[in-house]
Design a protein around this motif. Structure first.
Motif, mmCIF file in Angstrom:
data_model
loop_
_atom_site.group_PDB
_atom_site.id
_atom_site.type_symbol
_atom_site.label_atom_id
_atom_site.label_comp_id
_atom_site.label_asym_id
_atom_site.label_seq_id
_atom_site.Cartn_x
_atom_site.Cartn_y
_atom_site.Cartn_z
ATOM 1 N N UNK A 160 -14.216 14.521 -1.782
ATOM 2 C CA UNK A 160 -12.797 14.386 -1.427
ATOM 3 C C UNK A 160 -12.073 13.537 -2.485
ATOM 4 N N UNK A 161 -10.738 13.662 -2.484
ATOM 5 C CA UNK A 161 -9.904 12.826 -3.361
ATOM 6 C C UNK A 161 -8.850 12.109 -2.528
ATOM 7 N N UNK A 162 -8.460 10.935 -3.023
ATOM 8 C CA UNK A 162 -7.418 10.123 -2.370
ATOM 9 C C UNK A 162 -6.411 9.728 -3.439
ATOM 10 N N UNK A 163 -5.138 10.031 -3.202
ATOM 11 C CA UNK A 163 -4.080 9.668 -4.156
ATOM 12 C C UNK A 163 -2.912 9.082 -3.357
ATOM 13 N N UNK A 164 -2.925 7.791 -3.063
ATOM 14 C CA UNK A 164 -1.853 7.197 -2.250
ATOM 15 C C UNK A 164 -0.563 7.038 -3.051
ATOM 16 N N UNK A 165 0.540 6.973 -2.339
ATOM 17 C CA UNK A 165 1.840 6.822 -2.975
ATOM 18 C C UNK A 165 2.214 5.385 -3.244
ATOM 19 N N UNK A 166 1.540 4.436 -2.592
ATOM 20 C CA UNK A 166 1.835 3.012 -2.784
ATOM 21 C C UNK A 166 0.540 2.270 -3.096
ATOM 22 N N UNK A 167 0.669 1.174 -3.803
ATOM 23 C CA UNK A 167 -0.505 0.367 -4.150
ATOM 24 C C UNK A 167 -0.926 -0.463 -2.950
#
Length: 226
Positions: A160-167
């Motif tokens: 799986x991949x995770x790419x959040x919009x906020x740090x």
């Protein structure tokens, strides 16, 4: 007819003298026979036929330089490719972010950065369902996507991949078979993997060509200069 010059009359033309007989002429009216013989031919003389066994010139010394340059470039490319490959394998999960089925780990992720959830020895574990969730600070869920390509770093297979919009800090939990081991690592990127492969393969091939040029030049120079 007398051939005595003293008996010629002044002013008269001397009697004609018959030409000498042709080579091979024999009395009795026999026709002249052809004459045969052998002669040495200087191969270096003008007009002589070239020998099929003429020695070819030895390769010039600059071919040593060509071979050495190819060898050095090949070694540099192969070294760069190996370095890139080591960087790619360095993206796999470390022990701090490795956990078993039902466990979790917390990682720091910057906005727009992609993290990858890996599962160890997925092929050995067999085909079974696994489920992972990611929660940000405050328990807010984060979208996870299936890893699009096929990527295996040592025993770790990207899942799986995770790419959040906020740090922030994000907690990843996974559930699978009791023997499953999960981990969170970085995405090496296709460019890094492709570059490492091209560097290693291309460098090895170029180095082999360089060695071949050096060996062939040395052999031909020794053989044709002897």
């Amino acid at each position: 007819m007398s051939m005595d010059p003293s008996k010629w009359i002044s002013g008269d033309v001397p009697p004609s003298i018959p030409p000498p007989p042709p080579p091979g002429w024999q009395p009795g009216g026999c026709s002249p026979q052809p004459q045969y013989g052998w002669a040495r031919v200087d191969p270096h003389a003008s007009g002589a036929y070239p020998s099929s066994q003429a020695r070819k010139p030895a390769p010039k010394k600059y071919w040593y330089v060509v071979g050495a340059v190819l060898l050095v470039i090949g070694l540099v490319l192969a070294g760069a490719g190996i370095g890139m490959m080591m960087r790619a394998f360095g993206k796999q999960p470390d022990s701090e972010h490795t956990f078993g089925s039902g466990g979790s780990t917390t990682v720091r992720i910057d906005a727009g950065e992609t993290k990858v959830v890996f599962i160890a020895n997925a092929a050995v574990a067999g085909g079974h369902q696994v489920h992972c969730d990611t929660f940000g600070e405050g328990g807010r869920g984060v979208e996870m996507k299936q890893f699009e390509d096929s990527l295996t770093l040592n025993q770790w297979e990207a899942t799986f991949t995770i790419t959040p919009g906020t740090s922030g800090n994000y907690t990843v939990t996974c559930m699978g078979a009791a023997s499953d081991t999960f981990g969170v690592g970085e995405s090496p990127g296709g460019a890094l993997l492709f570059g490492s492969l091209v560097g290693v393969v291309g460098g090895v091939i170029m180095a082999m060509v360089g060695i071949s040029v050096l060996v062939l030049t040395a052999v031909l120079r020794r053989r044709r200069s002897g």
